[in-house]
Design a protein around this motif. Structure first.
Motif, short mmCIF file in Angstrom:
data_model
loop_
_atom_site.label_atom_id
_atom_site.label_comp_id
_atom_site.label_asym_id
_atom_site.label_seq_id
_atom_site.Cartn_x
_atom_site.Cartn_y
_atom_site.Cartn_z
N ARG A 6 0.82 -1.22 0.00
CA ARG A 6 0.00 0.00 0.00
C ARG A 6 0.85 1.27 0.00
NH1 ARG A 6 -4.74 0.17 -1.86
NH2 ARG A 6 -5.42 1.70 -0.38
N GLN A 7 2.12 1.14 -0.31
CA GLN A 7 3.04 2.27 -0.49
C GLN A 7 3.45 2.97 0.81
OE1 GLN A 7 0.95 4.66 -3.39
NE2 GLN A 7 1.71 3.40 -5.07
N ALA A 8 3.48 2.23 1.91
CA ALA A 8 4.06 2.78 3.13
C ALA A 8 5.55 3.01 2.90
CB ALA A 8 3.84 1.83 4.30
N LYS A 9 6.10 4.01 3.53
CA LYS A 9 7.50 4.37 3.32
C LYS A 9 8.32 4.08 4.57
CE LYS A 9 6.30 8.09 0.15
NZ LYS A 9 6.69 7.58 -1.11
N ASP A 10 9.61 3.78 4.34
CA ASP A 10 10.59 3.58 5.42
C ASP A 10 10.06 2.67 6.52
OD1 ASP A 10 12.45 5.20 4.12
OD2 ASP A 10 11.63 7.01 5.04
N ASN B 141 0.51 11.16 2.58
CA ASN B 141 -0.66 12.01 2.85
C ASN B 141 -1.65 11.27 3.74
OD1 ASN B 141 -2.74 10.60 1.12
ND2 ASN B 141 -1.27 11.15 -0.49
N LYS B 142 -2.62 12.02 4.26
CA LYS B 142 -3.57 11.47 5.23
C LYS B 142 -4.47 10.39 4.63
CE LYS B 142 -3.54 15.73 7.82
NZ LYS B 142 -3.37 15.68 9.23
N ARG B 143 -4.85 10.54 3.37
CA ARG B 143 -5.68 9.51 2.75
C ARG B 143 -4.93 8.20 2.63
NH1 ARG B 143 -8.99 11.99 -2.23
NH2 ARG B 143 -7.88 10.29 -3.22
N LEU B 144 -3.64 8.28 2.30
CA LEU B 144 -2.83 7.07 2.19
C LEU B 144 -2.61 6.44 3.56
CD1 LEU B 144 -1.46 5.19 0.26
CD2 LEU B 144 0.55 6.67 0.29
N ASN C 156 -4.69 6.45 6.01
CA ASN C 156 -5.94 5.76 6.29
C ASN C 156 -6.07 4.49 5.46
OD1 ASN C 156 -8.26 5.97 8.00
ND2 ASN C 156 -9.48 6.30 6.16
N ALA C 157 -5.69 4.55 4.18
CA ALA C 157 -5.77 3.38 3.31
C ALA C 157 -4.84 2.27 3.78
CB ALA C 157 -5.44 3.78 1.87
N ILE C 158 -3.64 2.63 4.22
CA ILE C 158 -2.70 1.64 4.74
C ILE C 158 -3.28 0.98 5.99
CG2 ILE C 158 -0.44 1.33 5.83
CD1 ILE C 158 0.54 3.63 3.91
N ALA C 159 -3.79 1.80 6.90
CA ALA C 159 -4.37 1.26 8.13
C ALA C 159 -5.55 0.33 7.81
CB ALA C 159 -4.82 2.40 9.04
N ASP C 160 -6.42 0.75 6.91
CA ASP C 160 -7.57 -0.10 6.53
C ASP C 160 -7.10 -1.42 5.94
OD1 ASP C 160 -9.34 1.85 7.40
OD2 ASP C 160 -9.81 2.59 5.39
N ILE D 75 2.36 -4.56 16.88
CA ILE D 75 1.72 -3.25 16.92
C ILE D 75 2.24 -2.47 15.73
CG2 ILE D 75 1.45 -1.09 18.18
CD1 ILE D 75 1.67 -2.70 20.77
N PHE D 76 1.32 -1.96 14.92
CA PHE D 76 1.66 -1.23 13.71
C PHE D 76 1.37 0.25 13.90
CE2 PHE D 76 0.35 0.45 9.54
CZ PHE D 76 1.54 0.31 8.87
N HIS D 77 2.36 1.08 13.57
CA HIS D 77 2.22 2.53 13.64
C HIS D 77 2.42 3.09 12.24
CE1 HIS D 77 3.15 2.47 18.06
NE2 HIS D 77 3.88 1.43 17.70
N VAL D 78 1.49 3.90 11.78
CA VAL D 78 1.68 4.60 10.50
C VAL D 78 1.43 6.10 10.75
CG1 VAL D 78 -0.67 4.13 9.63
CG2 VAL D 78 1.18 4.70 8.03
#
Length: 120
Positions: A19-23, A46-49, A51-55, A88-91
């Protein structure tokens, strides 16, 4: 996939990367914390991304039969935390990640080599 802590870690890393998370950084917490086996930290552009990663993490975990224990920060979308028990995942957005520098809190914990799980 997702039955052992290591399989769950792989699921989370692969999903975030897809989902294009970085680093993306995975920290092995087993020797220093009773709360979780691994912390995974990433950011998005960005904030939409964010949210998309978390979803996507929640959806992948649910499909794998993993209980999502809690989700924090969905309203702000600057930092979303997903507690999956063993992972535990942090974005973050990039600015918030720089501000909080979670990686620096656990310098005594080793990082996990996740390169085999990442797209090039």
């Amino acid at each position: 996939m997702g039955n052992t802590p290591e399989e769950l870690l792989e699921l989370v890393v692969r999903t975030a990367d897809d989902r294009q998370a970085k680093d993306i950084i995975a920290i092995d917490m087993r020797e220093i914390s009773i709360l979780t086996d691994y912390n995974v930290i990433a950011h998005a552009s960005n904030k939409r991304l964010i949210n998309a990663i978390a979803d996507s993490i929640v959806e992948a975990a649910t499909k794998a039969g993993i209980e999502v224990k809690s989700i924090e920060g969905k309203q702000s979308r600057d930092w979303i935390l997903i507690d999956l028990g063993d992972v535990i995942f942090h974005v973050f957005d990039e600015e918030e990640r720089s501000r909080y520098r979670l990686e620096s809190l656990w310098t005594e914990a080793p990082t996990v080599d996740i390169t085999d799980w990442m797209n090039e």
